[in-house]
Design a protein around this motif. Structure first.
Motif, PDB file in Angstrom:
ATOM      1  N   HIS B   4       0.812  -1.214   0.000  1.00  0.00           N
ATOM      2  CA  HIS B   4       0.000   0.000   0.000  1.00  0.00           C
ATOM      3  C   HIS B   4       0.845   1.263   0.000  1.00  0.00           C
ATOM      4  CE1 HIS B   4      -3.780  -1.967   0.459  1.00  0.00           C
ATOM      5  NE2 HIS B   4      -3.328  -2.665   1.474  1.00  0.00           N
ATOM      6  N   GLN B   5       2.151   1.051  -0.009  1.00  0.00           N
ATOM      7  CA  GLN B   5       3.026   2.203   0.137  1.00  0.00           C
ATOM      8  C   GLN B   5       2.730   3.267  -0.907  1.00  0.00           C
ATOM      9  OE1 GLN B   5       5.086   0.978   2.653  1.00  0.00           O
ATOM     10  NE2 GLN B   5       5.272   3.110   3.213  1.00  0.00           N
ATOM     11  N   HIS B   6       2.576   4.465  -0.431  1.00  0.00           N
ATOM     12  CA  HIS B   6       2.304   5.562  -1.346  1.00  0.00           C
ATOM     13  C   HIS B   6       3.602   5.932  -2.051  1.00  0.00           C
ATOM     14  CE1 HIS B   6      -0.017   8.892  -2.759  1.00  0.00           C
ATOM     15  NE2 HIS B   6       0.877   9.771  -2.351  1.00  0.00           N
ATOM     16  N   ASP B   7       3.491   6.229  -3.348  1.00  0.00           N
ATOM     17  CA  ASP B   7       4.704   6.624  -4.083  1.00  0.00           C
ATOM     18  C   ASP B   7       5.037   8.053  -3.728  1.00  0.00           C
ATOM     19  OD1 ASP B   7       4.787   4.198  -5.369  1.00  0.00           O
ATOM     20  OD2 ASP B   7       3.345   4.879  -6.873  1.00  0.00           O
ATOM     21  N   PHE B   8       5.724   8.179  -2.659  1.00  0.00           N
ATOM     22  CA  PHE B   8       5.965   9.523  -2.171  1.00  0.00           C
ATOM     23  C   PHE B   8       7.304  10.038  -2.695  1.00  0.00           C
ATOM     24  CE2 PHE B   8       8.267  11.907   1.077  1.00  0.00           C
ATOM     25  CZ  PHE B   8       7.601  13.097   0.889  1.00  0.00           C
ATOM     26  N   GLN B   9       7.221  11.186  -3.323  1.00  0.00           N
ATOM     27  CA  GLN B   9       8.428  11.844  -3.794  1.00  0.00           C
ATOM     28  C   GLN B   9       8.588  13.139  -3.032  1.00  0.00           C
ATOM     29  OE1 GLN B   9      10.521  10.589  -6.136  1.00  0.00           O
ATOM     30  NE2 GLN B   9       9.199   8.784  -6.259  1.00  0.00           N
ATOM     31  N   PRO B  10       9.610  13.251  -2.191  1.00  0.00           N
ATOM     32  CA  PRO B  10       9.765  14.519  -1.481  1.00  0.00           C
ATOM     33  C   PRO B  10       9.987  15.661  -2.477  1.00  0.00           C
ATOM     34  CG  PRO B  10      11.621  13.041  -1.059  1.00  0.00           C
ATOM     35  CD  PRO B  10      10.656  12.288  -1.895  1.00  0.00           C
ATOM     36  N   SER B  11       9.163  16.696  -2.326  1.00  0.00           N
ATOM     37  CA  SER B  11       9.339  17.818  -3.241  1.00  0.00           C
ATOM     38  C   SER B  11      10.459  18.686  -2.705  1.00  0.00           C
ATOM     39  CB  SER B  11       8.040  18.597  -3.350  1.00  0.00           C
ATOM     40  OG  SER B  11       7.521  18.808  -2.056  1.00  0.00           O
ATOM     41  N   THR B  12      11.413  18.972  -3.506  1.00  0.00           N
ATOM     42  CA  THR B  12      12.579  19.697  -3.026  1.00  0.00           C
ATOM     43  C   THR B  12      12.443  21.191  -3.254  1.00  0.00           C
ATOM     44  OG1 THR B  12      13.534  19.002  -5.113  1.00  0.00           O
ATOM     45  CG2 THR B  12      14.357  17.920  -3.125  1.00  0.00           C
ATOM     46  N   ASN B  13      11.645  21.550  -4.273  1.00  0.00           N
ATOM     47  CA  ASN B  13      11.608  22.978  -4.593  1.00  0.00           C
ATOM     48  C   ASN B  13      10.621  23.757  -3.725  1.00  0.00           C
ATOM     49  OD1 ASN B  13       9.623  21.510  -5.786  1.00  0.00           O
ATOM     50  ND2 ASN B  13       9.756  22.488  -7.805  1.00  0.00           N
ATOM     51  N   SER B  14       9.422  23.151  -3.438  1.00  0.00           N
ATOM     52  CA  SER B  14       8.426  23.906  -2.670  1.00  0.00           C
ATOM     53  C   SER B  14       8.641  23.659  -1.182  1.00  0.00           C
ATOM     54  CB  SER B  14       7.024  23.485  -3.071  1.00  0.00           C
ATOM     55  OG  SER B  14       6.814  22.154  -2.676  1.00  0.00           O
ATOM     56  N   GLN B  15       8.065  24.555  -0.369  1.00  0.00           N
ATOM     57  CA  GLN B  15       8.241  24.387   1.076  1.00  0.00           C
ATOM     58  C   GLN B  15       7.336  23.267   1.594  1.00  0.00           C
ATOM     59  OE1 GLN B  15       5.059  27.834   2.271  1.00  0.00           O
ATOM     60  NE2 GLN B  15       7.182  28.168   2.689  1.00  0.00           N
ATOM     61  N   PRO B  16       7.789  22.598   2.632  1.00  0.00           N
ATOM     62  CA  PRO B  16       6.955  21.511   3.174  1.00  0.00           C
ATOM     63  C   PRO B  16       5.693  22.066   3.819  1.00  0.00           C
ATOM     64  CG  PRO B  16       9.001  21.743   4.418  1.00  0.00           C
ATOM     65  CD  PRO B  16       9.022  22.789   3.374  1.00  0.00           C
ATOM     66  N   LEU B  17       4.695  21.163   3.968  1.00  0.00           N
ATOM     67  CA  LEU B  17       3.429  21.578   4.563  1.00  0.00           C
ATOM     68  C   LEU B  17       3.631  21.977   6.022  1.00  0.00           C
ATOM     69  CD1 LEU B  17       0.317  21.725   4.254  1.00  0.00           C
ATOM     70  CD2 LEU B  17       0.258  19.341   4.979  1.00  0.00           C
ATOM     71  N   LEU B  18       4.348  21.125   6.729  1.00  0.00           N
ATOM     72  CA  LEU B  18       4.555  21.384   8.153  1.00  0.00           C
ATOM     73  C   LEU B  18       5.998  21.091   8.519  1.00  0.00           C
ATOM     74  CD1 LEU B  18       2.992  21.886  10.975  1.00  0.00           C
ATOM     75  CD2 LEU B  18       3.274  19.422  11.239  1.00  0.00           C
ATOM     76  N   GLU B  19       6.605  22.035   9.194  1.00  0.00           N
ATOM     77  CA  GLU B  19       7.975  21.830   9.673  1.00  0.00           C
ATOM     78  C   GLU B  19       8.017  22.178  11.155  1.00  0.00           C
ATOM     79  OE1 GLU B  19      11.747  23.125   7.306  1.00  0.00           O
ATOM     80  OE2 GLU B  19      10.032  24.293   6.620  1.00  0.00           O
ATOM     81  N   ILE B  20       8.409  21.221  11.955  1.00  0.00           N
ATOM     82  CA  ILE B  20       8.553  21.510  13.383  1.00  0.00           C
ATOM     83  C   ILE B  20      10.037  21.530  13.706  1.00  0.00           C
ATOM     84  CG2 ILE B  20       7.998  20.719  15.708  1.00  0.00           C
ATOM     85  CD1 ILE B  20       5.626  19.257  14.592  1.00  0.00           C
ATOM     86  N   HIS B  21      10.467  22.595  14.333  1.00  0.00           N
ATOM     87  CA  HIS B  21      11.869  22.693  14.724  1.00  0.00           C
ATOM     88  C   HIS B  21      11.999  22.751  16.227  1.00  0.00           C
ATOM     89  CE1 HIS B  21      13.143  23.147  10.664  1.00  0.00           C
ATOM     90  NE2 HIS B  21      12.431  24.251  10.460  1.00  0.00           N
ATOM     91  N   ASP B  22      12.664  21.760  16.773  1.00  0.00           N
ATOM     92  CA  ASP B  22      13.078  21.806  18.171  1.00  0.00           C
ATOM     93  C   ASP B  22      11.958  22.244  19.125  1.00  0.00           C
ATOM     94  OD1 ASP B  22      15.035  21.332  20.033  1.00  0.00           O
ATOM     95  OD2 ASP B  22      15.590  23.451  20.169  1.00  0.00           O
ATOM     96  N   LEU B  83       6.225  25.569  11.736  1.00  0.00           N
ATOM     97  CA  LEU B  83       5.953  26.269  10.488  1.00  0.00           C
ATOM     98  C   LEU B  83       4.925  25.491   9.688  1.00  0.00           C
ATOM     99  CD1 LEU B  83       9.612  27.180   9.476  1.00  0.00           C
ATOM    100  CD2 LEU B  83       7.927  28.641  10.609  1.00  0.00           C
ATOM    101  N   PHE B  84       3.757  26.114   9.537  1.00  0.00           N
ATOM    102  CA  PHE B  84       2.702  25.504   8.741  1.00  0.00           C
ATOM    103  C   PHE B  84       2.560  26.359   7.494  1.00  0.00           C
ATOM    104  CE2 PHE B  84      -1.919  25.141   7.787  1.00  0.00           C
ATOM    105  CZ  PHE B  84      -1.931  23.799   7.455  1.00  0.00           C
ATOM    106  N   LYS B  85       2.827  25.788   6.348  1.00  0.00           N
ATOM    107  CA  LYS B  85       2.860  26.531   5.077  1.00  0.00           C
ATOM    108  C   LYS B  85       3.768  27.755   5.212  1.00  0.00           C
ATOM    109  CE  LYS B  85      -1.905  25.467   3.881  1.00  0.00           C
ATOM    110  NZ  LYS B  85      -3.175  26.169   3.629  1.00  0.00           N
ATOM    111  N   GLY B  86       4.860  27.561   5.927  1.00  0.00           N
ATOM    112  CA  GLY B  86       5.845  28.632   6.044  1.00  0.00           C
ATOM    113  C   GLY B  86       5.585  29.635   7.150  1.00  0.00           C
ATOM    114  N   GLU B  87       4.424  29.557   7.795  1.00  0.00           N
ATOM    115  CA  GLU B  87       4.139  30.533   8.853  1.00  0.00           C
ATOM    116  C   GLU B  87       4.179  29.865  10.231  1.00  0.00           C
ATOM    117  OE1 GLU B  87       0.641  33.047   8.170  1.00  0.00           O
ATOM    118  OE2 GLU B  87       0.808  32.427   6.069  1.00  0.00           O
ATOM    119  N   ASP B  88       4.777  30.545  11.188  1.00  0.00           N
ATOM    120  CA  ASP B  88       4.945  29.969  12.512  1.00  0.00           C
ATOM    121  C   ASP B  88       3.634  30.038  13.305  1.00  0.00           C
ATOM    122  OD1 ASP B  88       5.754  28.982  14.881  1.00  0.00           O
ATOM    123  OD2 ASP B  88       7.451  30.365  15.154  1.00  0.00           O
ATOM    124  N   LEU B  89       3.065  28.880  13.571  1.00  0.00           N
ATOM    125  CA  LEU B  89       1.790  28.836  14.299  1.00  0.00           C
ATOM    126  C   LEU B  89       1.929  29.364  15.716  1.00  0.00           C
ATOM    127  CD1 LEU B  89       0.261  25.387  13.264  1.00  0.00           C
ATOM    128  CD2 LEU B  89      -0.207  27.639  12.302  1.00  0.00           C
TER     129      LEU B  89
END
Lengths: 357, 340
Positions: B4-22, B83-89
């Motif tokens: 069932h594995q989704h064919d996931f290709q990390p997009s390198t050019n666009s920003q990720p949906l959610l980024e949590i830092h530390d 960072l959700f869509k680039g903005e810090d929640l």
């Protein structure tokens, strides 16, 4: 739902019969002589014998009880031993006072108590919460007669000649009267048929509304404010504390987290999702408080010069006025049963899980 | 397991949906500071299911609640970036956050029946989400709720919409929760142990539904679970958490084939394998450390067999860092530090 309430109503019958039996026995177990209480210490034995004969007090107890039950079932509550008037007449005079007072007191307690509890829970552990709860605790522990005296002193005496003055005693300003609605409406009633209309007309504020006498309404309402605050303060404080604690408990539950995660504003979370779930114990308390208010408030009635149930009950117990004690106790019991029925119906309305059972 | 594995290709050019830092979320209690989330970083791409696994109390759910800023007192997010869509929640106002919750990020909780308000009809609860976020007070009607229920495969939605939660089964209630979560087509769905309270057959249905909705809406999913089987089945990428911190992150296949962290190895070894007879199931000895008195150094050190086998001494003194031991495979362990 209807069958549920019908079942509850049927269950009330043995309760009321039990109450009849208990009040009947207890009044007769009290030491003291109804004749000499009514007619005075100097009444001779012959006079008392005639008195007892007239009211059937010479019959054996079980015979008295049988006659009493039969009379009650026929709607005859008897005659006051002391006043020599039918008890129904006394009820038409006294009950409306207590009903009106209880209604306004409860209105005050609920409309102020529930929001206070909500605010307290919303600002949990803040200075607002602490402040509100300190006042609620003071309210619970306040002696009612003292509060009544203070209120009449402050609003009736200190603030005299200011717009904040409120009448400290009575039900209407001397000289003020409100035309009974059945007269205004041209209804032709008298005698026994007058009992119910007379009862309703004696609820001054309601009667004033029915005949659209606004000055009369304002006057009657002003007279109710101070006593209503005096007897409403304790229920208010209990309601506020109960609302707060019940709401705080509910606010920790899973579905509250869901509501927040859905994007419901915090006030919406507390009021729409929290309050309705938190109201069950509060409704119970409201019902109980209303029941005890309806059984009269001797001290408050005395302080504010109101002739309500509390005073007549007190007087009749000390005066061994058996019929009055029995009749008023019965009517209070009916109120209690009726209020409990409403509380049960409210439960089912508030919580769908109860409807199934 | 990979079918069932989704064919996931990390997009390198666009920003990720959610980024949590530390991210750090602490609870300030009378007994001391509980470091429920202590330095978690992770990234979720659109269309990706990011598994978050670990034992109970390791901070998985708190990480999720911190994303939504729904941490109850005495808890507080002390530092980090979400960072959700680039903005810090974490820099949004309360008002902005309520607008995001349920609309752009929604959550499905563990116990569906207690997560629905018992005194409101499920239809009312569904319509509420739409009314809050779509702002069409009048036009949103019962039929929209029926449509939502139909889309999550609830049979007879016309009748079900009038039900109260107690009139539904757990699986049915979880579908309602999912319908509520999906009502505004969010960009990110957080599924916090969505199947833990359900029967195994219902579990599969619910997981299938989440996967299907992910495919249809290209949304990112954070799947929180303690069940390694569900992770293997569902996730594209997995973060393993231990005692409030992430210890390993790798694409799912890679993680299951070559787990690097001794804790992950232990977790995978403890999965019973069908047909393989064992005297006893594998267990990781010891307990999760007290989150108030965290051991200095690596949090897993007291339970770690590898530490003894390799004769490592600094584990108990110095905390290891999250390093990229292999391409896209991160681990926090002294065994690999210095190798890359």
């Amino acid at each position: 739902m209807a069958s549920y309430l019908a079942r509850r109503l049927t269950l009330a019958i043995p309760v009321l019969l039990g109450i009849l039996f208990v009040t009947f026995s207890l009044t007769r177990l009290l030491p003291g002589d109804p004749c000499r209480s009514a007619l005075g210490e100097k009444a001779t034995d012959e006079i008392c014998d005639a008195f007892n004969d007239r009211y059937g007090l010479n019959d054996p107890i079980y015979e008295q009880f049988r006659i009493y039950i039969s009379d009650v079932l026929h709607g005859n509550l008897g005659e006051s031993l002391k006043f020599g008037r039918p008890v129904t007449e006394l009820m038409v005079e006294r009950l409306p006072v207590t009903l009106e007072l209880s209604f306004f007191a409860m209105l005050f307690a609920v409309t102020v108590g529930i929001p206070l509890g909500v605010i307290s829970a919303y600002y949990h552990n803040s200075s607002i919460d602490v402040g509100t709860m300190i006042w609620a605790n003071i309210g619970v522990s306040m002696p009612v007669f003292w509060l009544g005296l203070m209120l009449s002193y402050v609003f009736g005496v200190v603030l005299k000649d200011t717009p904040f003055w409120l009448p400290p005693t009575g039900r209407l300003t001397a000289g003020q009267s409100i035309e009974p609605f059945y007269v205004a409406w041209g209804l032709n009633v008298d005698g026994d048929a007058l009992t119910l209309p007379g009862f309703i007309a004696n609820i001054n504020t309601l009667n004033a509304l029915l005949v659209r006498d606004w000055d009369g309404f304002v006057d009657a309402f002003k007279h109710m404010v101070l006593p209503a605050i005096a007897v409403g303060t304790i229920p208010l404080s209990i309601i506020a504390r109960m609302t707060r604690s019940s709401l705080l408990e509910v606010l920790g539950l899973n579905y509250i987290r869901t509501a927040r995660a859905k994007g419901v504003r915090e006030m919406g979370v507390v009021v729409k999702h929290g309050l309705r779930n938190a109201l069950l114990p509060v409704v119970t308390i409201i019902g109980l408080s209303l029941g005890s208010l309806l059984s009269g408030a001797v001290l408050t009635e005395t302080v504010f010069g109101l002739s309500g149930v509390g005073r007549i009950l007190y007087d009749s117990i000390t005066g061994r006025d058996y019929t009055v004690v029995q009749a008023f106790t019965l009517i209070i019991a009916v109120f209690f049963v009726f209020i409990n029925l409403i509380v049960d119906a409210l439960y089912a309305y508030l919580d769908p899980r109860i409807r199934l059972e | 397991m990979t079918k069932h594995q989704h064919d996931f290709q990390p997009s390198t050019n666009s920003q990720p949906l959610l980024e949590i830092h530390d991210l750090r979320t602490y609870f300030f209690t009378r007994d001391g500071t509980v470091k429920a989330v202590d330095g978690v970083s992770l990234t979720v791409e659109r269309g990706q299911i990011h598994g978050l696994v670990g034992e109970s109390g390791c901070g998985k759910s708190m990480t999720a609640m911190s994303i939504l800023r729904l941490v109850d007192k005495p808890g507080r997010i002390v530092s980090g970036e979400v960072l959700f869509k680039g903005e810090d929640l974490l820099k949004k106002t309360r008002h902005e956050m309520t607008a995001i919750r349920g609309k752009q990020i929604s959550v499905i909780f563990q116990e569906p029946k207690s997560s629905l308000n018992p005194v409101l009809r499920v239809g009312t609860q569904l319509i509420e989400v739409l009314r809050i976020h779509e702002g069409k007070q009048r036009t949103i009607k019962r039929k929209d709720a029926v449509e939502q229920l139909r889309s999550v495969g609830i049979p007879d939605p016309d009748r079900r919409v009038e039900n109260y939660p107690h009139e539904m089964s757990g699986g049915m209630a979880q579908r309602v929760m999912i319908a509520m979560g999906m009502a505004c087509a969010p960009d990110l769905l957080i599924a916090d142990e969505p199947t833990t309270a359900l029967d195994v057959t219902i579990q599969a249905q619910v997981l299938d539904l989440i996967r299907k909705l992910r495919d249809e809406h290209e949304m990112g999913v954070i799947l929180i679970t303690h069940d390694m089987g569900i992770v293997a089945e569902m996730a594209d990428i997995v973060t393993v958490m231990y005692a409030g911190t992430a210890v390993e992150e790798a694409p799912t296949v890679e993680l299951f084939e070559t787990p690097l962290h001794p804790y992950t190895q232990g977790l995978i070894a403890s999965i019973p394998v069908m047909g393989q007879v064992k005297e006893r199931l594998e267990v990781i000895p010891g307990n999760v450390p007290n989150l108030i008195d965290m051991p200095p150094g690596c949090r897993f050190a007291p339970r770690c067999k590898a530490r003894i086998e390799h004769g490592l001494t600094r584990c108990e003194v110095e905390e290891p860092h999250m390093i990229e031991a292999k391409p896209n495979h991160f681990v926090r362990c002294w065994l690999y530090e210095g190798e890359s």
